[in-house]
Design an enzyme around this catalytic site. Sequence first.
Site, PDB file in Angstrom:
ATOM      1  N   ARG A  70      -4.808  -1.120  23.580  1.00 16.46           N
ATOM      2  CA  ARG A  70      -3.425  -1.248  23.114  1.00 16.46           C
ATOM      3  C   ARG A  70      -2.897  -2.666  23.348  1.00 16.46           C
ATOM      4  O   ARG A  70      -2.025  -3.148  22.642  1.00 16.46           O
ATOM      5  CB  ARG A  70      -2.524  -0.200  23.780  1.00 16.46           C
ATOM      6  CG  ARG A  70      -1.069  -0.256  23.304  1.00 16.46           C
ATOM      7  CD  ARG A  70      -0.286   1.040  23.530  1.00 16.46           C
ATOM      8  NE  ARG A  70      -0.600   1.699  24.777  1.00 16.46           N
ATOM      9  CZ  ARG A  70      -0.134   1.334  25.971  1.00 16.46           C
ATOM     10  NH1 ARG A  70       0.692   0.312  26.094  1.00 16.46           N
ATOM     11  NH2 ARG A  70      -0.481   2.001  27.051  1.00 16.46           N
ATOM     12  N   LYS A  94      -3.567  -1.700   1.697  1.00 14.91           N
ATOM     13  CA  LYS A  94      -3.600  -1.939   0.255  1.00 14.91           C
ATOM     14  C   LYS A  94      -4.656  -3.005  -0.089  1.00 14.91           C
ATOM     15  O   LYS A  94      -5.805  -2.802   0.219  1.00 14.91           O
ATOM     16  CB  LYS A  94      -2.201  -2.319  -0.230  1.00 14.91           C
ATOM     17  CG  LYS A  94      -1.086  -1.418   0.332  1.00 14.91           C
ATOM     18  CD  LYS A  94      -1.113   0.001  -0.199  1.00 14.91           C
ATOM     19  CE  LYS A  94      -0.213   0.973   0.545  1.00 14.91           C
ATOM     20  NZ  LYS A  94       1.174   0.580   0.665  1.00 14.91           N
ATOM     21  N   ASP A 106       7.863  -8.830   3.300  1.00 19.34           N
ATOM     22  CA  ASP A 106       6.758  -7.902   3.062  1.00 19.34           C
ATOM     23  C   ASP A 106       5.989  -8.462   1.869  1.00 19.34           C
ATOM     24  O   ASP A 106       6.476  -8.445   0.733  1.00 19.34           O
ATOM     25  CB  ASP A 106       7.319  -6.498   2.775  1.00 19.34           C
ATOM     26  CG  ASP A 106       6.219  -5.457   2.551  1.00 19.34           C
ATOM     27  OD1 ASP A 106       5.084  -5.842   2.209  1.00 19.34           O
ATOM     28  OD2 ASP A 106       6.510  -4.253   2.707  1.00 19.34           O
TER      29      ASP A 106
HETATM   30  C1  LIG Z   1       2.256   0.851   1.433  1.00 14.23           C
HETATM   31  C2  LIG Z   1       3.341  -0.097   1.715  1.00 14.23           C
HETATM   32  C3  LIG Z   1       3.973  -0.140   2.963  1.00 14.23           C
HETATM   33  C4  LIG Z   1       3.608   0.823   4.075  1.00 14.23           C
HETATM   34  O1  LIG Z   1       2.295   0.622   4.505  1.00 14.23           O
HETATM   35  P1  LIG Z   1       1.412   1.776   5.213  1.00 14.23           P
HETATM   36  O2  LIG Z   1       0.128   1.077   5.488  1.00 14.23           O
HETATM   37  O3  LIG Z   1       1.305   2.912   4.266  1.00 14.23           O
HETATM   38  O4  LIG Z   1       2.156   2.148   6.452  1.00 14.23           O
HETATM   39  C5  LIG Z   1       4.961  -1.074   3.161  1.00 14.23           C
HETATM   40  N1  LIG Z   1       5.356  -1.916   2.183  1.00 14.23           N
HETATM   41  C6  LIG Z   1       4.785  -1.901   0.967  1.00 14.23           C
HETATM   42  C7  LIG Z   1       5.266  -2.851  -0.067  1.00 14.23           C
HETATM   43  C8  LIG Z   1       3.765  -0.994   0.686  1.00 14.23           C
HETATM   44  O5  LIG Z   1       3.216  -0.959  -0.537  1.00 14.23           O
END
Ligand SMILES: *Cc1c(COP(=O)(O)O)cnc(C)c1O
Length: 402
Positions: A60, A217, A192
């Site tokens: 952790r 992703k 993000d």
């Molecule tokens: C999928 C996604 C998230 C969340 O990510 P996880 O790995 O599912 O927790 C946050 N922001 C965007 C733009 C995403 O496509």
Amino acid sequence: MAQPDWHPDTKAVHGHTAVSLAGIDPVNPPIYYSSTFRANSAAQFAEMASEERHPGFYTRYGNPTHEQVASVLASLEGTETAMVTASGMGAISTAVLSLVKAGDHVIAQTRHYMATAKLFDEMLPRFGVETSIVEQADLDAIEAAIKPNTRLIFVETPANPTLVLTDLAAVVEIARKHSKSEGDDKILTLADNTFAGPFNCRPADLGIDVVLHSATKSMGGHSDITAGAICTSRSLASVMWETSLTLGSVLSPMDAWLLLRGLRTLPLRMERINSNALELASWLEQQPEVTKVHYPMLQSHAQHDIARKQMKGGGPVVAVEVKGGYEQTSRFVAALRLDSQAVSLGGVETLAVHTAAMWTGSMNEEQMAAAGISPNFVRLSVGLENIDDLKRDFAQALAVTV
Ligand SMILES: *Cc1c(COP(=O)(O)O)cnc(C)c1O
């Protein structure tokens, strides 16, 4: 190997640090599948326990496989350092909760990934953090939302699912102009960068303080892991690491290793994804059964000038509106043969989501309209398939259903 001058495409392959054990030096680094690590003296134990982000104390706190993938992530985003988390939401919640306290004010967008929107709409207000939700394409609205207690501006560009863009350099400028202090006490900007990814857009180069990813992703790229990344300065990472010890969003070493493996081909995959997505988007735009295509690299995108300024390619997500209503759209998505009807994005395979179907359980029509989701809206994540096969598949699905 930390070679500062290589191109990011090269760092994707070589960015991890070599590990040598007893004269054995594997080209591909091993997975450190251990939750805990031995000390061979009291002095070493004390040092391991107290050193920030020690890679060999307790997982952790840190893990050598985390450290390897984090160094590649930092190289790709052009930040001093990076941290990995168990999911994208782990990265987003850890970063934001590290920076705010009761009485602070934060600015976020009308269009966000759903769980991120909940963080700003519901969770932060419960802890006494004031939030302003503003239209991200409207820079004047962002500036007007700033208050004396504004701590951070959170942006997501391109935003889910309508691919609205935020001008990153302009947001950085607004934050700078209104900051009363310097360093980590100024108004911080968080982005993000999941939809574009570092191959297409590097927010830190434009002055963004914290770059966040759902590495589930494009970065992982094979639809097999959930992971998150925080790319930032050493001083902010230090604060976020402290918080991460309490929030506990720990990435499994196996998934860290799979992420490292995915990142090696990120530049190559993104080149193909960018070209496939742009070609498919342009082709779809010409089909009589299609009423609107949303993609940043199309001339028809309302903010194409911002896309040209801050993005090298459009990334995997293309949104399409087809002729007809909910029923026809559902049939169209079901008729696609190569495209799995599944959420997520940035994997090797093309995915399609009938957005209205996904949200019928949790949003009413009004809320969907506010989120820009019409009944005929389909979100695609374009993969690595042969482009002519993709067009053929879409042509047959449009022909039989719309
Ligand atoms: C999928 C996604 C998230 C969340 O990510 P996880 O790995 O599912 O927790 C946050 N922001 C965007 C733009 C995403 O496509």
